[in-house]
Design an enzyme around this catalytic site. Structure first.
Site, PDB file in Angstrom:
ATOM      1  CE  LYS A 114      -4.455   0.899   0.248  1.00 46.45           C
ATOM      2  NZ  LYS A 114      -5.534  -0.034  -0.143  1.00 46.45           N
TER       3      LYS A 114
HETATM    4  N1  GLU Z   1      -7.170   0.106  -3.356  1.00 48.75           N
HETATM    5  C1  GLU Z   1      -7.957  -1.052  -3.661  1.00 48.75           C
HETATM    6  C2  GLU Z   1      -8.058  -1.958  -2.450  1.00 48.75           C
HETATM    7  O1  GLU Z   1      -7.882  -1.548  -1.337  1.00 48.75           O
HETATM    8  C3  GLU Z   1      -7.495  -1.762  -4.922  1.00 48.75           C
HETATM    9  C4  GLU Z   1      -6.099  -2.272  -4.911  1.00 48.75           C
HETATM   10  C5  GLU Z   1      -5.636  -2.800  -6.265  1.00 48.75           C
HETATM   11  O2  GLU Z   1      -6.450  -2.891  -7.173  1.00 48.75           O
HETATM   12  O3  GLU Z   1      -4.468  -3.124  -6.360  1.00 48.75           O
HETATM   13  O4  GLU Z   1      -8.404  -3.109  -2.557  1.00 48.75           O
END
Ligand code: GLU
Length: 425
Positions: A114
């Site tokens: 993240k």
């Molecule tokens: N930000 C989204 C999540 O928390 C998508 C992450 C992604 O598609 O890599 O799942």
């Protein structure tokens, strides 16, 4: 010269500890060995950078930013980048670990990561956001890559930012590399169905759970907290499947209509009204926005942010089912109260995994240089969501635990198995 104070951190549980407390319970049920537990309890890599940016008025501001790679034993790490004034390292660490579990729950070959930049995009111009996004991408050039770590949208970011990231990474590489980022616009290799994918997965999770609870979706009422990408698509799709969405909310407040809100109208209104529901005539504004969470509905979809269902309000929740569109909307301390009340929770790492599932399809399409139809994307992601739901449901019965702990058990088991085969410590 004025310098900007960092935004105060909200009064909430430490999200990393919240994640860890569930991880510990699941690890005990699984009988996870201590070595693997120790490997998984801390992130593989944490990068903190400070990015100086020239603002439109000529001043220079420094933004603190992060990328945390929690784990990559199942594949390249995957996870969004959040632009928010409350972003902090503990939050990003928790969100990165949740990505590891999320990818493992739906069985896609990615690890978890993240990123975040501590900034308020609502108070920045598009040029300022672009310079910040590009500088962030360049600083993390060694970390990102289609085979190493693949960012995506999250709170405060969308197709526009993903296009800048893909372009900046490609410039630095001297060639177009579209598989380095997902959630891109269609012309840059974005997948059909990616924008609504998380909301669609929430809808599939909600319908699967309603079936287990023997509630007919046509007689069900729904409240959705948060009307951003996840909440608005979940509301639209649940309405389409026959549910009555009686309450929605955004930062301007919560809106209630006992006869059901016309979600299409609400979406159109919000689009015309600078992305805000303020003044929407199709529902009545509630006096206290948080009261949306305690409405007597069948389904509550928290789709805004972490820690909204806490010790303060858990006792008052009346929904029969909670489907977590956001990451970490229920604090660990509220878990017990919710489950004692007999409320079923489809946890975040399962309920909102539709987004990363279609991100995975986007990455696959980029690698094979081919575009799938929306029908194919939807069909495949629905199938993954349904079978992940069934698997977690069965696991919850087998271990006699909540669906949240069951989802962690499924995820940790897969990750631990990968370690047992790969070994090499
Ligand atoms: N930000 C989204 C999540 O928390 C998508 C992450 C992604 O598609 O890599 O799942």
């Amino acid at each position: 010269m004025g310098y900007i104070e960092p935004a105060p951190i909200k009064d909430k549980e430490n999200p990393f500890e919240s994640m860890m407390s569930r991880f510990k319970i699941a690890a005990q049920h699984l009988g996870l060995n201590e070595e693997t537990y120790n490997v998984l309890k801390s992130p593989d890599k944490q990068v903190i950078i400070n990015i100086p940016i020239t603002m439109d008025d000529g001043s220079i501001r420094v933004f603190e930013a992060y990328r945390v790679i929690h784990n990559n034993v199942l594949g390249p790490s995957k996870g969004g980048v959040r632009f928010d004034p409350n972003v902090n390292l503990d939050e990003v660490k928790a969100l990165a670990a949740w990505m590891t579990w999320k990818c493992a729950v739906v069985d896609i070959p990615f690890g978890g990561a993240k990123g975040g930049i501590c900034c308020n995009p609502r108070q920045m111009s598009s040029g300022e956001i672009e310079r910040l996004t590009r500088a962030y991408t360049t600083s993390l050039f060694e970390v990102f890559g289609p085979d190493t770590d693949i960012p995506a949208p999250d709170m405060g970011t969308g197709q526009r930012e993903m296009a800048w990231m893909m372009d900046q990474y490609s410039r630095n590489s001297g060639m177009t590399v579209n598989g380095v980022v997902t959630g891109k616009p269609g012309v840059l290799g974005g997948s059909a169905g990616r924008v609504e994918a998380t909301g669609r997965g929430v809808m599939i999770a909600a319908l699967s759970a309603l079936e287990k609870l023997k509630i007919n979706p046509y007689n069900s009422t729904v409240a959705v907290q948060g009307f951003g990408n996840v909440g608005s698509h979940a509301a639209l799709l649940l309405e389409e499947r026959g549910s009555k969405v009686v309450a929605i909310s955004d930062i301007s407040g919560a809106y209630y209509n006992k006869d059901g809100i016309n979600i299409q109208q609400a979406v159109a209104y919000r689009l015309d009204n600078h992305g805000m529901l303020e003044g929407f005539a199709g529902a009545e504004k509630m006096d206290v926005a948080d009261d949306l969470l305690t409405l007597p509905v069948d389904v509550l979809v928290p789709a805004a942010m972490e820690d909204v269902i806490t010790m303060r309000n858990a006792e008052k929740i009346k929904a029969k089912l909670i489907v977590e569109g956001a990451n970490g909307p229920t604090s660990a301390r509220a878990d017990d109260i919710i489950s004692e009340k007999g409320i079923v929770v489809v946890p975040d790492i399962l309920a909102n995994a539709g987004g990363v599932t279609v991100s995975y399809f986007e990455w696959v399409q980029n690698r094979i240089g081919y575009k799938w139809t929306r029908e194919r994307v939807n069909r495949r992601s629905d199938r993954i969501m349904r079978s992940a739901f069934e698997n977690v449901y069965k696991t919850s019965i087998k271990y006699n635990v909540t669906m949240r702990i069951a989802a962690y058990i499924v995820a940790i088991d897969r990750v631990a198995k990968a370690y047992s085969y790969r070994g090499g410590f």
